[in-house]
Design an enzyme around this catalytic site. Structure first.
Site, PDB file in Angstrom:
ATOM      1  N   TYR A 125      -1.433  -5.342   3.865  1.00 12.15           N
ATOM      2  CA  TYR A 125      -0.432  -4.834   4.801  1.00 12.15           C
ATOM      3  C   TYR A 125       0.527  -5.904   5.321  1.00 12.15           C
ATOM      4  CZ  TYR A 125      -3.531  -0.783   5.006  1.00 12.15           C
ATOM      5  OH  TYR A 125      -4.304   0.306   4.688  1.00 12.15           O
ATOM      6  N   ILE A 126       0.238  -7.165   5.071  1.00  2.00           N
ATOM      7  CA  ILE A 126       1.088  -8.234   5.607  1.00  2.00           C
ATOM      8  C   ILE A 126       1.748  -8.993   4.466  1.00  2.00           C
ATOM      9  CG2 ILE A 126      -0.167  -8.483   7.769  1.00  2.00           C
ATOM     10  CD1 ILE A 126      -1.750 -10.748   6.566  1.00  2.00           C
TER      11      ILE A 126
END
Length: 862
Positions: A125-126
């Protein structure tokens, strides 16, 4: 069954019997191999680039993938696994740690929070990409030494050519087999300044700077070597009389762990709080609400003494050099890093010089080849060897000025020039290109001959381009030690059974003495003239017939004990006064001469050195004429506890009566303010504030426009914007000139403090209002320096006697307008002379615990 390396052990054994295996050799080889692997390949960073292997491989992978856009961290982790022979979790964790240091990686998404301890989101997600700083200082493949990756499929750097003291900027920590490392982070700008000083041959000092800010005492830092110690404190200030606010936290903690430690200390009764609010977002804000009647200053010290608001970190500088662990200090790390940067810059310049010279060489050959039409010499050649030979012969008359010999490879490159390029060849442009290369070559040679100056300029450029916003966060201060016994909340009740001789916290059916804590010592006196100091416990026997018990304060010179005792069963009576400052715990001390049958006749404990008057009554024995007289303890000198004392009477004493309570025989004490630690003291450190009696107070004025008075407690805390700290004289006016934000004018006011227990603001609350000058002189004088107004003559400076300008008014009064003209600035001049009768008090440099002032202690009569 394991086969042995000793075949003799296996002979003549039944088939079902196990063999004996010698494993000493295995332990020796395997353990050392494993230990070496952990030290070199996992836990300890290399001094050359400051990276552990996993960090180096992450940075190398990010360069592989770099195209200026963000990449999923999961993608970077997967790519790194081509170089790193471990799982994805360890790589992702290491990458998050690098990203949170906000130096090498430009992050996007939830990367966690070092302040709150929140973890980063999952790597899918990053996103991340290399920062401009990383691209500038970490990579240069031309000067990088390469090695095969663990599976031999790819090449990875042995060390990255980092041209910056990166290890000291980021810090590093690791636990290996048999050793560990803990290098604290340092300030970006200060490291650059120190590198420049080293290059100039000057001395330098570098101290850690933590991303969580806080306040730190580096007195025992020891240059980051083994045995050093750094004390770090949270920044705590008083929001109001019942609220403390924590705005910065110690390195190694987070708001969650800090709050947990405060709650645990509260549960154990070491501090007393009402509730805690955590308002932390981008900045730390923890509100600690206190119950009514709890001292904020004492609570601040208690937070430092009993919670994680003060932590201690022990640095240990260990790095890898030449595949061996090396223990060195941070100053030496910086020197080696800086020297390494100089060598890398030199290598970079030498490579650049070679490239420029190669470009110049071929550009010159190309010009000779085309300008002299040498390409026509090969038209009739039928073999490749003939072509090469023809060009070589054609070049010989024109190549004397070249910097190196012409090689066959050079001639081959000439044959590859296209006809179109030859037809459009511009001699002037070619010469301009050669001239430009000449300038670049000269510039590089100049840098090489002035390498140190070039390196200094390099570091200065880094500071200019990347130093903004990287100023020091951690405040450097020398700490004053907190005495835990003075700040702990006394949440336990102490009881005494005087007849049986027991004291403790579990004797709830017996006499209540007072509140205490589990770390206190208690002092006990018995009728037989014995004294003992022991630690608080549930039940302790100290001796029968107890006459006095109290919490003991070490080094307490203010509490004076007045005592009259009979020496032996029928001996004379003596009087003595003494203090108890230090003893051996659980040792019984005899305050009499030790004669059998000695007993106490009168005893009193006086927390402020009071000396009462008692009446002595003798028994009627023989022809004694004087049976009654008064004894004033103020006539008795204070001596050591082992002194015999002064003779009262050789005859038997019938009884002793208290005639008159005494006043303190101790003189006013001097109090100093030590600006280094920003604490009061009675030890002569710092600026002398004056001589104080029990009712005297301190005046405090802050730059923010607040004024208050406090008792001079040694535990008091002071804000950084404090501009006035002095002994308060209630009738002495305070003069102030301030800028009133709403009216946009300067105003003058003079006032006295009416409410000594209240902090009040004496300037207006407008956002633009600010205090210009403040004075506590009797007759202050200010100088107004006027600004130049367009179309008007420059007005001369004006001196204003503030005492004549305005009378004393209330603290909330607006005051009088100073001037309507444009003001450049205002100066405070020397005051006018003023005579006033001073209080004639002698002084004494004795210690005093302000909390003990004005306490009464009833004497013990027998």
């Amino acid at each position: 069954m394991i086969e042995s390396d000793n075949d003799e052990l296996n002979t003549n054994l039944p088939e079902d019997q196990e063999t004996i295996t010698r494993v000493s050799g295995m332990y020796k080889d395997w353990f050392l191999d494993y230990a070496s692997y952990v030290i070199l390949e996992r836990a300890v960073p290399a001094i050359e680039d400051g990276f552990k292997p996993v960090q180096r491989r992450i940075m190398h992978s990010m360069k592989d993938l770099d195209d200026g856009r963000y990449n999923k961290v999961a993608n970077i982790v997967g790519h790194t696994m081509q170089y790193h022979p471990h799982g994805d979790a360890s790589i992702a964790d290491a990458m998050v740690q690098i990203g949170q240091k906000d130096l090498l990686i430009d992050t996007q998404g939830n990367w966690g929070n070092i302040l709150t301890g929140d973890s980063a989101a999952a790597s899918r997600y990053i996103e991340a990409r290399l920062s401009k700083f990383a691209l500038d200082v970490v990579y240069n493949p031309k000067i990088t030494e390469w090695q095969a990756s663990y599976d031999g499929r790819r090449k990875e750097p042995v060390n990255l050519p980092v041209m910056f003291p990166l290890l000291l900027a980021q810090g590093g920590e690791g636990i290996a087999v048999g050793l560990s490392t803990k290098i604290l982070p340092h300030n970006f700008i200060e490291l650059i300044d120190a590198s420049i000083k080293h290059l100039k041959g000057k001395r330098f000092t570098i101290l850690p700077d933590f991303p969580t800010a806080g306040i730190a005492d580096f007195t025992n830092y020891n240059d980051g070597l083994r045995g050093g110690r750094v004390r770090i404190r949270a920044k705590i200030s008083q929001l109001d009389k019942n609220t403390l606010v924590i705005t910065e936290i110690p390195f190694g903690t987070n708001t969650s762990s800090l709050i947990d430690s405060i709650l645990k200390a509260n549960d154990k009764g070491k501090i007393k709080i009402k509730k805690i609010e955590d308002n932390t977002a981008a900045d730390v804000e923890i509100l600690v609400h206190l119950p009514a009647g709890i001292s904020p200053d004492k609570t601040i010290d208690a937070l430092y003494a009993f919670t994680s608001c003060e932590t201690s970190v022990s640095p240990l500088g260990c790095v890898i050099e030449d595949n061996k662990p090396l223990f060195i200090g941070v100053s030496e790390m910086l020197r080696r890093s800086t020297d390494n940067t100089v060598q890398l810059l030199k290598s970079e310049l030498e490579i650049k010089l070679g490239e420029f010279e190669e470009l110049w060489h071929f550009a010159s050959l190309e010009r000779i080849f085309i300008e002299n039409r040498i390409y026509r010499d090969i038209e009739e050649e039928e073999t490749w060897e003939g072509v090469i030979k023809a060009i070589d012969s054609g070049l010989k008359p024109h190549v004397k000025h070249l910097k190196r010999l012409v090689t066959e490879d050079d001639i081959v490159r000439l044959t590859e020039i296209r006809i179109k390029r030859i037809s459009k060849f511009d001699i002037d442009k070619a010469q301009q290109k050669i001239d430009a290369l000449d300038e670049q070559i000269a510039e590089v040679k100049h840098h090489l001959s002035h390498l140190i100056d070039y390196a200094i300029a390099y570091f200065a450029r880094l500071k200019k381009e990347y130093g903004e916003g990287r100023e020091r966060k951690t405040e450097i201060r020398i700490f004053d030690d907190v005495d835990a016994t003075k700040v702990i909340i006394r949440n336990t009740k102490l009881y005494v059974n005087r007849i049986e001789g027991f004291v403790g916290t579990s004797l709830k059916r017996d006499e209540y003495v007072g509140d205490c804590s589990d770390i206190d010592d208690i002092i006990v006196f018995t009728k037989s003239g014995k004294m003992m100091v022991t630690k608080v416990d549930s039940k302790t026997f100290v001796g029968k017939d107890i006459i006095h018990v109290a919490v003991f304060k070490k080094k307490d010179k203010r509490t004076i004990y007045n005592m009259i005792y009979r020496d032996g069963a029928k001996g004379p009576t003596y009087v003595k006064r003494f203090a108890v400052t230090a003893i051996t715990r659980d040792k019984e001390y005899d305050l009499t001469t030790g004669a059998k049958g000695s007993t106490g006749l009168y005893f009193s404990a006086n927390p402020n050195g009071e000396a009462e008057v008692v009446t002595i009554l003798l028994r009627q024995v023989g022809s004694i004429k004087k049976l009654k007289w008064d004894l004033d303890f103020s006539d008795i000198l204070i001596k050591g506890r082992a002194s015999k004392g002064n003779l009262v009477s050789k005859f038997p004493v019938k009884r002793i009566e208290l005639k008159e309570k005494g006043v303190s025989t101790l003189k006013p004490r001097k109090i100093w303010f030590d600006d280094t630690v920003r604490r009061l003291n009675v030890d002569g450190r710092g600026e002398l504030l004056g001589e104080f009696k029990g009712e005297d107070r301190l005046l405090i004025i802050n730059q923010s426009g607040y004024v208050k008075t406090i008792l001079p407690e040694l535990t008091a805390h002071f804000d950084n914007d404090m501009v006035v700290l002095e002994k308060w004289i209630p009738e002495k006016p305070i003069s102030a000139i301030y800028y009133e934000g709403e009216k946009e004018r300067y105003y003058v006011k003079r006032f006295v403090i009416d409410n000594e227990n209240k902090e009040e603001m004496f300037i207006s609350e407008h956002d633009k209002s600010h205090l210009e000058i403040v004075s506590t002189d009797w007759l202050p004088v200010a100088e107004i320096v006027f600004g130049k107004e367009r179309g008007k003559e420059q007005k001369e400076n004006q001196h204003v006697n503030l005492e004549e300008f305005i009378s004393v008014k209330g603290i909330k009064a607006l005051g009088n307008q100073l001037t309507t003209d444009k003001v450049k600035h205002i100066n405070l001049l020397d005051p006018l002379p003023y005579e006033r009768e001073e209080d004639g008090n002698d002084i004494d440099d004795e210690d005093l615990d302000i909390d003990d002032l004005n306490q009464d202690s009833e004497p013990t009569l027998f």
